[in-house]
Design a protein around this motif. Sequence first.
Motif, PDB file in Angstrom:
ATOM      1  N   VAL A 101       0.742  -1.281  -0.075  1.00  0.00           N
ATOM      2  CA  VAL A 101      -0.026   0.018  -0.038  1.00  0.00           C
ATOM      3  C   VAL A 101       0.910   1.200  -0.036  1.00  0.00           C
ATOM      4  CG1 VAL A 101      -1.860   1.480   1.275  1.00  0.00           C
ATOM      5  CG2 VAL A 101      -1.938  -1.131   1.131  1.00  0.00           C
ATOM      6  N   LEU A 102       1.918   1.163   0.958  1.00  0.00           N
ATOM      7  CA  LEU A 102       2.816   2.434   0.778  1.00  0.00           C
ATOM      8  C   LEU A 102       3.499   2.597  -0.249  1.00  0.00           C
ATOM      9  CD1 LEU A 102       3.923   2.035   4.619  1.00  0.00           C
ATOM     10  CD2 LEU A 102       1.817   3.300   3.565  1.00  0.00           C
ATOM     11  N   VAL A 103       4.099   1.646  -0.889  1.00  0.00           N
ATOM     12  CA  VAL A 103       4.965   1.787  -2.002  1.00  0.00           C
ATOM     13  C   VAL A 103       3.896   2.272  -3.209  1.00  0.00           C
ATOM     14  CG1 VAL A 103       6.284   0.413  -3.835  1.00  0.00           C
ATOM     15  CG2 VAL A 103       6.467  -0.072  -1.540  1.00  0.00           C
ATOM     16  N   TRP A 104       2.880   1.686  -3.530  1.00  0.00           N
ATOM     17  CA  TRP A 104       2.005   2.132  -4.482  1.00  0.00           C
ATOM     18  C   TRP A 104       1.383   3.386  -4.444  1.00  0.00           C
ATOM     19  CZ3 TRP A 104       2.890  -0.650  -8.480  1.00  0.00           C
ATOM     20  CH2 TRP A 104       2.938  -1.861  -8.628  1.00  0.00           C
ATOM     21  N   ALA A 105       0.972   4.006  -2.882  1.00  0.00           N
ATOM     22  CA  ALA A 105       0.614   5.194  -2.791  1.00  0.00           C
ATOM     23  C   ALA A 105       1.698   6.331  -3.105  1.00  0.00           C
ATOM     24  CB  ALA A 105       0.401   5.521  -1.282  1.00  0.00           C
ATOM     25  N   PHE A 106       2.859   6.072  -2.861  1.00  0.00           N
ATOM     26  CA  PHE A 106       3.984   6.934  -3.480  1.00  0.00           C
ATOM     27  C   PHE A 106       3.901   7.002  -4.941  1.00  0.00           C
ATOM     28  CE2 PHE A 106       8.266   7.647  -4.945  1.00  0.00           C
ATOM     29  CZ  PHE A 106       8.576   8.979  -4.346  1.00  0.00           C
ATOM     30  N   PHE A 107       4.023   5.979  -5.738  1.00  0.00           N
ATOM     31  CA  PHE A 107       4.097   5.988  -7.034  1.00  0.00           C
ATOM     32  C   PHE A 107       2.780   6.401  -7.754  1.00  0.00           C
ATOM     33  CE2 PHE A 107       7.968   3.204  -6.536  1.00  0.00           C
ATOM     34  CZ  PHE A 107       8.806   3.955  -7.286  1.00  0.00           C
ATOM     35  N   PHE A 108       1.447   6.366  -6.999  1.00  0.00           N
ATOM     36  CA  PHE A 108       0.183   6.794  -7.447  1.00  0.00           C
ATOM     37  C   PHE A 108       0.339   8.417  -7.530  1.00  0.00           C
ATOM     38  CE2 PHE A 108      -4.042   8.435  -7.124  1.00  0.00           C
ATOM     39  CZ  PHE A 108      -4.717   7.427  -8.162  1.00  0.00           C
ATOM     40  N   GLY A 109       0.811   9.063  -6.487  1.00  0.00           N
ATOM     41  CA  GLY A 109       1.192  10.536  -6.530  1.00  0.00           C
ATOM     42  C   GLY A 109       2.039  10.908  -7.470  1.00  0.00           C
ATOM     43  N   LEU A 110       3.033  10.036  -7.694  1.00  0.00           N
ATOM     44  CA  LEU A 110       4.155  10.443  -8.664  1.00  0.00           C
ATOM     45  C   LEU A 110       3.556  10.315 -10.230  1.00  0.00           C
ATOM     46  CD1 LEU A 110       7.815   9.317  -8.791  1.00  0.00           C
ATOM     47  CD2 LEU A 110       6.372   9.047 -10.727  1.00  0.00           C
ATOM     48  N   SER A 268      -6.684   0.525   4.894  1.00  0.00           N
ATOM     49  CA  SER A 268      -5.437   0.351   5.858  1.00  0.00           C
ATOM     50  C   SER A 268      -4.415   1.476   5.300  1.00  0.00           C
ATOM     51  CB  SER A 268      -4.754  -0.914   5.674  1.00  0.00           C
ATOM     52  OG  SER A 268      -4.264  -1.227   4.125  1.00  0.00           O
ATOM     53  N   TYR A 269      -3.423   1.822   6.243  1.00  0.00           N
ATOM     54  CA  TYR A 269      -2.448   2.814   6.058  1.00  0.00           C
ATOM     55  C   TYR A 269      -2.965   3.993   5.308  1.00  0.00           C
ATOM     56  CZ  TYR A 269       0.511  -1.033   7.047  1.00  0.00           C
ATOM     57  OH  TYR A 269       1.516  -1.962   7.760  1.00  0.00           O
ATOM     58  N   ILE A 270      -4.341   4.264   5.703  1.00  0.00           N
ATOM     59  CA  ILE A 270      -4.639   5.525   4.948  1.00  0.00           C
ATOM     60  C   ILE A 270      -4.272   7.075   5.092  1.00  0.00           C
ATOM     61  CG2 ILE A 270      -6.957   7.072   4.657  1.00  0.00           C
ATOM     62  CD1 ILE A 270      -8.468   4.604   5.652  1.00  0.00           C
ATOM     63  N   VAL A 271      -3.752   7.256   6.236  1.00  0.00           N
ATOM     64  CA  VAL A 271      -3.051   8.606   6.550  1.00  0.00           C
ATOM     65  C   VAL A 271      -1.636   8.568   5.990  1.00  0.00           C
ATOM     66  CG1 VAL A 271      -2.000  10.038   8.231  1.00  0.00           C
ATOM     67  CG2 VAL A 271      -4.173   8.995   8.678  1.00  0.00           C
ATOM     68  N   GLU A 272      -0.893   7.213   6.142  1.00  0.00           N
ATOM     69  CA  GLU A 272       0.543   7.192   5.704  1.00  0.00           C
ATOM     70  C   GLU A 272       0.470   7.241   4.255  1.00  0.00           C
ATOM     71  OE1 GLU A 272      -1.071   5.186   7.725  1.00  0.00           O
ATOM     72  OE2 GLU A 272       0.133   4.639   9.465  1.00  0.00           O
ATOM     73  N   ALA A 273      -0.728   6.663   3.529  1.00  0.00           N
ATOM     74  CA  ALA A 273      -0.843   6.435   2.095  1.00  0.00           C
ATOM     75  C   ALA A 273      -1.083   7.762   1.451  1.00  0.00           C
ATOM     76  CB  ALA A 273      -1.897   5.593   1.585  1.00  0.00           C
ATOM     77  N   VAL A 274      -1.813   8.716   2.058  1.00  0.00           N
ATOM     78  CA  VAL A 274      -2.135   9.907   1.463  1.00  0.00           C
ATOM     79  C   VAL A 274      -0.531  11.008   1.632  1.00  0.00           C
ATOM     80  CG1 VAL A 274      -3.238  12.270   1.948  1.00  0.00           C
ATOM     81  CG2 VAL A 274      -4.388   9.847   2.215  1.00  0.00           C
ATOM     82  N   ILE A 275      -0.091  10.845   2.718  1.00  0.00           N
ATOM     83  CA  ILE A 275       1.195  11.411   2.963  1.00  0.00           C
ATOM     84  C   ILE A 275       2.230  11.133   1.723  1.00  0.00           C
ATOM     85  CG2 ILE A 275       3.075  11.708   4.108  1.00  0.00           C
ATOM     86  CD1 ILE A 275       1.434  11.472   6.891  1.00  0.00           C
ATOM     87  N   LEU A 276       2.395   9.833   1.676  1.00  0.00           N
ATOM     88  CA  LEU A 276       3.218   9.340   0.470  1.00  0.00           C
ATOM     89  C   LEU A 276       2.756   9.823  -0.888  1.00  0.00           C
ATOM     90  CD1 LEU A 276       4.170   5.993   1.867  1.00  0.00           C
ATOM     91  CD2 LEU A 276       5.589   7.722   1.555  1.00  0.00           C
ATOM     92  N   MET A 277       1.402   9.888  -1.159  1.00  0.00           N
ATOM     93  CA  MET A 277       0.857  10.231  -2.484  1.00  0.00           C
ATOM     94  C   MET A 277       1.334  11.864  -2.678  1.00  0.00           C
ATOM     95  SD  MET A 277      -3.173   8.936  -2.853  1.00  0.00           S
ATOM     96  CE  MET A 277      -3.345   7.219  -2.803  1.00  0.00           C
ATOM     97  N   LEU A 278       1.232  12.680  -1.615  1.00  0.00           N
ATOM     98  CA  LEU A 278       1.656  13.957  -1.560  1.00  0.00           C
ATOM     99  C   LEU A 278       3.160  14.040  -1.784  1.00  0.00           C
ATOM    100  CD1 LEU A 278      -0.686  15.677   1.142  1.00  0.00           C
ATOM    101  CD2 LEU A 278      -0.870  15.848  -1.180  1.00  0.00           C
ATOM    102  N   ALA A 279       4.143  13.237  -1.268  1.00  0.00           N
ATOM    103  CA  ALA A 279       5.498  13.201  -1.609  1.00  0.00           C
ATOM    104  C   ALA A 279       5.713  12.885  -2.897  1.00  0.00           C
ATOM    105  CB  ALA A 279       5.974  12.142  -0.392  1.00  0.00           C
ATOM    106  N   GLY A 280       5.035  11.938  -3.445  1.00  0.00           N
ATOM    107  CA  GLY A 280       5.297  11.561  -5.000  1.00  0.00           C
ATOM    108  C   GLY A 280       5.015  12.839  -5.874  1.00  0.00           C
ATOM    109  N   PHE A 281       3.828  13.219  -5.647  1.00  0.00           N
ATOM    110  CA  PHE A 281       3.355  14.481  -6.206  1.00  0.00           C
ATOM    111  C   PHE A 281       4.259  15.540  -6.219  1.00  0.00           C
ATOM    112  CE2 PHE A 281       1.002  18.101  -7.815  1.00  0.00           C
ATOM    113  CZ  PHE A 281      -0.276  17.498  -8.682  1.00  0.00           C
TER     114      PHE A 281
END
Length: 296
Positions: A101-110, A268-281
């Motif tokens: 979830v965390l890996v995909w969240a980062f790359f989703f934002g990217l 799951s990992y909703i807050v962490e995922a949103v943060i990582l999406m923003l980081a990727g963006f």
Amino acid sequence: MERKLKDYALITLKGVGMGAADVVPGVSGGTIAFIVGIYDELIETIKSFNLKNARLLFTGHWVQFWRNVNGNFLFSLLLGIGISIFSLAKIITWLLMDYPVLVWAFFFGLVLASTWFVGKDIKEWNWKTVLMFAVGASIAYYITVATPAETSTHPLFIFLCGAIAICAMILPGISGSFILVLLGKYFYIMEAVKTLDFSTLFLFAAGAFIGITGFSHLLSYALRHFRNITLSTLTGFMLGSLNKVWPWKAIADNSHGIPIETNILPDSYIVEAVILMLAGFLLVYVLEKLSAKTSA
């Protein structure tokens, strides 16, 4: 183009980013190349591997060959890609297994940010660009929902996998790694990288070289003569590929025992995922601004 040592060091870092993206099924190294401002030069450099320059190589005119194929740029970029793939293959495959979830969240934002920034380069929107945007998005989406296959490990098939996957790897939005998943050879090739199985890697690399040198001519022609249409298609590819990099998935085996992913609502990992999406963006935003500043 006159470059200093620090310029080539920066190109190597861009190669590291491309290599990291290419390791992840669903993310394209071509996307990173576009963001960091080296996409057109990369395509033209690959295109320069032709019969004329091959004659220079085999007749001993090595210095002229190196200049003609933009050797310093290519060496620096491949160095970064190689460092990234061989150092990150184990880490990223582990993260994908344990923290998907965390890996995909980062790359989703990217990828989402990349879609926006590449789309900004389209100078004119008309029915042709809108149509090709829709076609690109549809093709990419279809690829992401296609069922992975169980396939042969015959040397010729490994060669063909290299030729097909490399073409996807240089297309923003179309992941070469995910094409390998569909061909049933992603983990096979990753295992070859991790164990340094040079016979498999040589076959794959040979196929990749043949595939990319041919495909680069087509892509270069399209970018020079139909740039807006080509960019709109590539932007569509990126948008359609978001289906693959959606972080939350359920996995179940199909009737053939092959794992199939289905996107689900965040659980799951909703807050962490949103943060990582923003980081990727934000990473894409910073890279785009740095590339624009370097080009100015």
